[in-house]
Design an enzyme around this catalytic site. Structure first.
Site, PDB file in Angstrom:
ATOM      1  N   ARG A  99       0.820  -1.215   0.000  1.00 21.17           N
ATOM      2  CA  ARG A  99       0.000   0.000   0.000  1.00 21.17           C
ATOM      3  C   ARG A  99       0.857   1.269   0.000  1.00 21.17           C
ATOM      4  O   ARG A  99       0.499   2.276  -0.574  1.00 21.17           O
ATOM      5  CB  ARG A  99      -0.926  -0.034   1.231  1.00 21.17           C
ATOM      6  CG  ARG A  99      -1.675   1.253   1.529  1.00 21.17           C
ATOM      7  CD  ARG A  99      -2.685   1.544   0.424  1.00 21.17           C
ATOM      8  NE  ARG A  99      -3.383   2.802   0.630  1.00 21.17           N
ATOM      9  CZ  ARG A  99      -2.902   3.997   0.325  1.00 21.17           C
ATOM     10  NH1 ARG A  99      -1.677   4.111  -0.149  1.00 21.17           N
ATOM     11  NH2 ARG A  99      -3.627   5.078   0.504  1.00 21.17           N
ATOM     12  N   TYR A 100       1.971   1.204   0.723  1.00 25.41           N
ATOM     13  CA  TYR A 100       2.868   2.360   0.835  1.00 25.41           C
ATOM     14  C   TYR A 100       4.190   1.999   0.175  1.00 25.41           C
ATOM     15  O   TYR A 100       4.675   0.865   0.329  1.00 25.41           O
ATOM     16  CB  TYR A 100       3.070   2.735   2.313  1.00 25.41           C
ATOM     17  CG  TYR A 100       1.761   2.993   3.013  1.00 25.41           C
ATOM     18  CD1 TYR A 100       1.082   4.189   2.807  1.00 25.41           C
ATOM     19  CD2 TYR A 100       1.178   2.027   3.833  1.00 25.41           C
ATOM     20  CE1 TYR A 100      -0.148   4.428   3.418  1.00 25.41           C
ATOM     21  CE2 TYR A 100      -0.051   2.260   4.445  1.00 25.41           C
ATOM     22  CZ  TYR A 100      -0.707   3.463   4.230  1.00 25.41           C
ATOM     23  OH  TYR A 100      -1.916   3.679   4.825  1.00 25.41           O
ATOM     24  N   ARG A 103       7.016   0.249   2.246  1.00 29.05           N
ATOM     25  CA  ARG A 103       6.769  -0.911   3.100  1.00 29.05           C
ATOM     26  C   ARG A 103       5.637  -1.795   2.569  1.00 29.05           C
ATOM     27  O   ARG A 103       4.699  -1.310   1.949  1.00 29.05           O
ATOM     28  CB  ARG A 103       6.487  -0.500   4.549  1.00 29.05           C
ATOM     29  CG  ARG A 103       5.524   0.647   4.725  1.00 29.05           C
ATOM     30  CD  ARG A 103       6.229   1.773   5.500  1.00 29.05           C
ATOM     31  NE  ARG A 103       5.265   2.740   6.022  1.00 29.05           N
ATOM     32  CZ  ARG A 103       4.987   3.891   5.396  1.00 29.05           C
ATOM     33  NH1 ARG A 103       5.560   4.176   4.234  1.00 29.05           N
ATOM     34  NH2 ARG A 103       4.114   4.721   5.922  1.00 29.05           N
ATOM     35  N   CYS A 112      -5.114 -16.651  15.080  1.00 28.55           N
ATOM     36  CA  CYS A 112      -4.670 -15.858  16.232  1.00 28.55           C
ATOM     37  C   CYS A 112      -4.811 -16.715  17.477  1.00 28.55           C
ATOM     38  O   CYS A 112      -5.470 -17.756  17.450  1.00 28.55           O
ATOM     39  CB  CYS A 112      -5.530 -14.604  16.385  1.00 28.55           C
ATOM     40  SG  CYS A 112      -5.389 -13.492  14.976  1.00 28.55           S
ATOM     41  N   CYS A 116      -9.972 -11.101  18.754  1.00 30.69           N
ATOM     42  CA  CYS A 116     -10.415  -9.834  19.343  1.00 30.69           C
ATOM     43  C   CYS A 116     -11.727  -9.441  18.661  1.00 30.69           C
ATOM     44  O   CYS A 116     -11.792  -9.407  17.432  1.00 30.69           O
ATOM     45  CB  CYS A 116      -9.386  -8.743  19.100  1.00 30.69           C
ATOM     46  SG  CYS A 116      -7.713  -9.249  19.497  1.00 30.69           S
ATOM     47  N   CYS A 119     -11.622  -6.860  15.837  1.00 34.30           N
ATOM     48  CA  CYS A 119     -10.646  -7.063  14.761  1.00 34.30           C
ATOM     49  C   CYS A 119     -11.093  -6.436  13.438  1.00 34.30           C
ATOM     50  O   CYS A 119     -12.212  -6.656  12.984  1.00 34.30           O
ATOM     51  CB  CYS A 119     -10.403  -8.553  14.546  1.00 34.30           C
ATOM     52  SG  CYS A 119      -9.178  -8.873  13.256  1.00 34.30           S
ATOM     53  N   ARG A 121      -9.454  -6.914  10.509  1.00 38.24           N
ATOM     54  CA  ARG A 121      -9.177  -7.792   9.374  1.00 38.24           C
ATOM     55  C   ARG A 121      -9.947  -9.103   9.531  1.00 38.24           C
ATOM     56  O   ARG A 121      -9.491 -10.169   9.143  1.00 38.24           O
ATOM     57  CB  ARG A 121      -7.671  -8.020   9.220  1.00 38.24           C
ATOM     58  CG  ARG A 121      -7.302  -8.324   7.764  1.00 38.24           C
ATOM     59  CD  ARG A 121      -5.821  -8.496   7.526  1.00 38.24           C
ATOM     60  NE  ARG A 121      -5.148  -7.257   7.244  1.00 38.24           N
ATOM     61  CZ  ARG A 121      -4.080  -6.805   7.909  1.00 38.24           C
ATOM     62  NH1 ARG A 121      -3.582  -7.493   8.902  1.00 38.24           N
ATOM     63  NH2 ARG A 121      -3.538  -5.666   7.578  1.00 38.24           N
ATOM     64  N   ASP A 281     -11.378   1.137  12.858  1.00 39.24           N
ATOM     65  CA  ASP A 281     -11.736   1.039  11.443  1.00 39.24           C
ATOM     66  C   ASP A 281     -13.195   0.627  11.296  1.00 39.24           C
ATOM     67  O   ASP A 281     -13.809   0.140  12.228  1.00 39.24           O
ATOM     68  CB  ASP A 281     -10.815   0.022  10.751  1.00 39.24           C
ATOM     69  CG  ASP A 281      -9.385   0.523  10.674  1.00 39.24           C
ATOM     70  OD1 ASP A 281      -9.202   1.684  10.259  1.00 39.24           O
ATOM     71  OD2 ASP A 281      -8.470  -0.225  11.067  1.00 39.24           O
ATOM     72  N   ASP A 318      -7.415   5.332   9.429  1.00 38.57           N
ATOM     73  CA  ASP A 318      -7.336   4.901   8.042  1.00 38.57           C
ATOM     74  C   ASP A 318      -8.567   5.393   7.309  1.00 38.57           C
ATOM     75  O   ASP A 318      -9.692   5.204   7.780  1.00 38.57           O
ATOM     76  CB  ASP A 318      -7.272   3.366   7.976  1.00 38.57           C
ATOM     77  CG  ASP A 318      -5.864   2.871   7.695  1.00 38.57           C
ATOM     78  OD1 ASP A 318      -5.473   2.902   6.520  1.00 38.57           O
ATOM     79  OD2 ASP A 318      -5.168   2.486   8.658  1.00 38.57           O
ATOM     80  N   LYS A 325      -3.475   5.825   5.731  1.00 43.43           N
ATOM     81  CA  LYS A 325      -3.398   6.326   7.111  1.00 43.43           C
ATOM     82  C   LYS A 325      -3.247   7.836   7.146  1.00 43.43           C
ATOM     83  O   LYS A 325      -2.546   8.410   6.328  1.00 43.43           O
ATOM     84  CB  LYS A 325      -2.177   5.725   7.795  1.00 43.43           C
ATOM     85  CG  LYS A 325      -2.356   4.311   8.258  1.00 43.43           C
ATOM     86  CD  LYS A 325      -1.194   3.946   9.176  1.00 43.43           C
ATOM     87  CE  LYS A 325      -1.288   2.502   9.601  1.00 43.43           C
ATOM     88  NZ  LYS A 325      -1.060   1.586   8.457  1.00 43.43           N
TER      89      LYS A 325
HETATM   90  C1  PLP Z   1      -0.227   0.619   8.593  1.00 46.93           C
HETATM   91  C2  PLP Z   1       0.287  -0.044   7.430  1.00 46.93           C
HETATM   92  C3  PLP Z   1       1.665  -0.014   7.145  1.00 46.93           C
HETATM   93  C4  PLP Z   1       2.672   0.691   8.034  1.00 46.93           C
HETATM   94  O1  PLP Z   1       2.411   2.050   8.195  1.00 46.93           O
HETATM   95  P1  PLP Z   1       3.346   2.906   9.178  1.00 46.93           P
HETATM   96  O2  PLP Z   1       2.657   4.228   9.262  1.00 46.93           O
HETATM   97  O3  PLP Z   1       4.677   2.946   8.573  1.00 46.93           O
HETATM   98  O4  PLP Z   1       3.361   2.196  10.507  1.00 46.93           O
HETATM   99  C5  PLP Z   1       2.099  -0.659   6.025  1.00 46.93           C
HETATM  100  N1  PLP Z   1       1.241  -1.289   5.188  1.00 46.93           N
HETATM  101  C6  PLP Z   1      -0.078  -1.342   5.436  1.00 46.93           C
HETATM  102  C7  PLP Z   1      -0.967  -2.041   4.476  1.00 46.93           C
HETATM  103  C8  PLP Z   1      -0.599  -0.723   6.568  1.00 46.93           C
HETATM  104  O5  PLP Z   1      -1.913  -0.785   6.821  1.00 46.93           O
HETATM  105  S1  SF4 Z   2      -6.778  -7.689  16.221  1.00 47.29           S
HETATM  106 FE1  SF4 Z   2      -7.422  -9.338  14.792  1.00 47.29          FE
HETATM  107  S2  SF4 Z   2      -5.536 -10.024  13.813  1.00 47.29           S
HETATM  108 FE2  SF4 Z   2      -4.934  -8.868  15.640  1.00 47.29          FE
HETATM  109  S3  SF4 Z   2      -4.734 -10.418  17.269  1.00 47.29           S
HETATM  110 FE3  SF4 Z   2      -6.796  -9.613  17.406  1.00 47.29          FE
HETATM  111  S4  SF4 Z   2      -8.032 -11.013  16.151  1.00 47.29           S
HETATM  112 FE4  SF4 Z   2      -5.893 -11.364  15.593  1.00 47.29          FE
END
Ligand code: PLP
Ligand code: SF4
Length: 358
Positions: A99-100, A103, A112, A116, A119, A121, A281, A318, A325
């Site tokens: 995405r960035y 990174r 997991c 949570c 969560c 995702r 989110d 986000d 972000k």
């Molecule tokens: C949050 C995130 C990152 C890292 O972002 P930082 O601001 O550098 O911590 C990298 N990739 C994805 C997809 C993210 O959601």
């Molecule tokens: S927030 Fe989601 S991915 Fe992270 S530890 Fe909890 S359940 Fe697992």
């Protein structure tokens, strides 16, 4: 029989809500009883060590709220989304999100130690999806072909639920294609299931600590920093793995300035640097955890006023759908007119500032 021994567990993990309630000794609320793990729902799993932090007499306990499912999860608000961050558009290969520019993020497993209830995702988390070594190699090939990627986030799911050998193999493969790759291990295991962290895992990870391997954890409430959790994290830090925290702002868990200030201070005391405070989110079925951005900014202002810059995390949100972000820290600029600025300091006072470099 002691009421704490009634719930059924396997390997120290409660597998059903009823077992957990019996084991911990609390009475289920209606909205909890009517939860049932429908097909496609985020499953239930609760390690005994995290369950032991729940106060059975407090129906609003902040630890319970993060761990015990509610039927509210099946009533998503109309604005909520299956893929709140729009990650599918940035999924360049199976399990790899770019995405960035500098990174990338690798989803090492869907599993997991605990699920949570907030969560984000949850679409992927709790599924049995897991990359094969072929997928890891393909992702490494992508990293190798994109030298602009300086950092790799290894997330999921929770990578620390993988057998140590498998996780270390993944680290080896990624470092082989880029020996300068900085790695972040994103995990809640030290908080939710510190018993899973073995000495073998720690010594193995230590072998990758240079050129930079960081552990990013998620501690949302001061009570999660139990002696066992603190010892587990200290073990990583003493082994040369710096630990950063990404807390999530959650209604009914930590939406109080006093509590957040205590959390950040306690993190620092335990050598954990508060990195992010994330606004929740818009994942489907998490509306009951949501506070407004306005309230979040009020709370953040309190943090700014009371914490050192070292103890202060960035307040991040986000943009739904893939906007990325945003750091909500720009409130410092009240007004700008050419080189003339009005800047707000941490105490909330506004000062004129003339930019000599303009
Ligand atoms: C949050 C995130 C990152 C890292 O972002 P930082 O601001 O550098 O911590 C990298 N990739 C994805 C997809 C993210 O959601
Ligand atoms: S927030 Fe989601 S991915 Fe992270 S530890 Fe909890 S359940 Fe697992």
């Amino acid at each position: 029989m002691n009421k704490r021994d009634k719930g059924e567990r396997r390997n120290g993990v409660y597998l059903s809500l009823e077992e957990a309630a019996a084991g911990v000794g609390f009475i289920l609320k209606d909205e909890e009883i009517s939860w049932s793990g429908k097909q496609g729902a985020l499953p239930f799993l609760l390690p005994e060590s995290y369950a032991s932090l729940i106060d059975p007499d407090d129906k609003k306990d902040p630890i319970r709220r993060q761990a015990i499912p509610s039927a509210k999860e099946f009533n998503p608000a109309e604005y909520e989304r299956e893929d709140p961050l729009g990650e599918s558009a940035f999924t360049v290969l199976p399990f790899l999100i770019h995405r960035y520019r500098s990174r990338a993020l690798f989803l090492a497993t869907g599993r997991c130690a605990m699920y949570c209830r907030h969560c984000f995702r949850r679409n992927f988390t709790g599924t049995d999806e897991e990359p094969e070594m072929d997928d890891v190699c393909r992702a490494a090939g992508y990293i190798s072909g994109h030298p602009e990627i300086k950092e790799l986030l290894i997330s999921g799911g929770d990578p620390l639920t993988l057998p140590a050998k498998q996780l270390l193999e993944i680290l080896t493969i990624f470092r082989e294609v880029n020996s300068d790759l900085v790695i972040r291990l994103c995990t809640r295991v030290p908080v939710t299931a510190p018993d899973l962290v073995t000495q073998e895992l720690i010594s193995g990870i230590t072998g990758f600590r240079s050129p930079g391997l960081f552990m990013m954890t998620q501690i949302n409430h001061p009570r999660e920093l139990s002696p066992k959790v603190r010892a587990c994290i200290a073990n990583f830090i003493d082994s040369g793995i710096p630990v950063f925290n990404q807390a999530v702002l959650l209604k009914g868990v930590n939406d109080s300035a006093e509590l957040l200030i205590e959390l950040m201070h306690n993190l620092l005391k335990n050598r954990i640097k508060p990195y992010y405070l994330f606004h929740l989110d818009m994942a489907a079925g998490t509306d009951h955890f949501r506070i407004s951005l306005k309230r979040g900014l009020e709370l953040y202002r309190e943090l700014e006023n009371n914490l050192s810059n070292l103890a202060l995390p960035a307040y991040g949100v986000d943009i739904p759908g893939g906007g990325g972000k945003v750091n909500l820290t720009e409130g410092g600029i009240v007004e700008r007119n050419g080189e003339f600025y009005s800047l707000r300091n941490r105490e909330g006072e506004v000062f004129p500032y003339l930019d000599p470099a303009e």
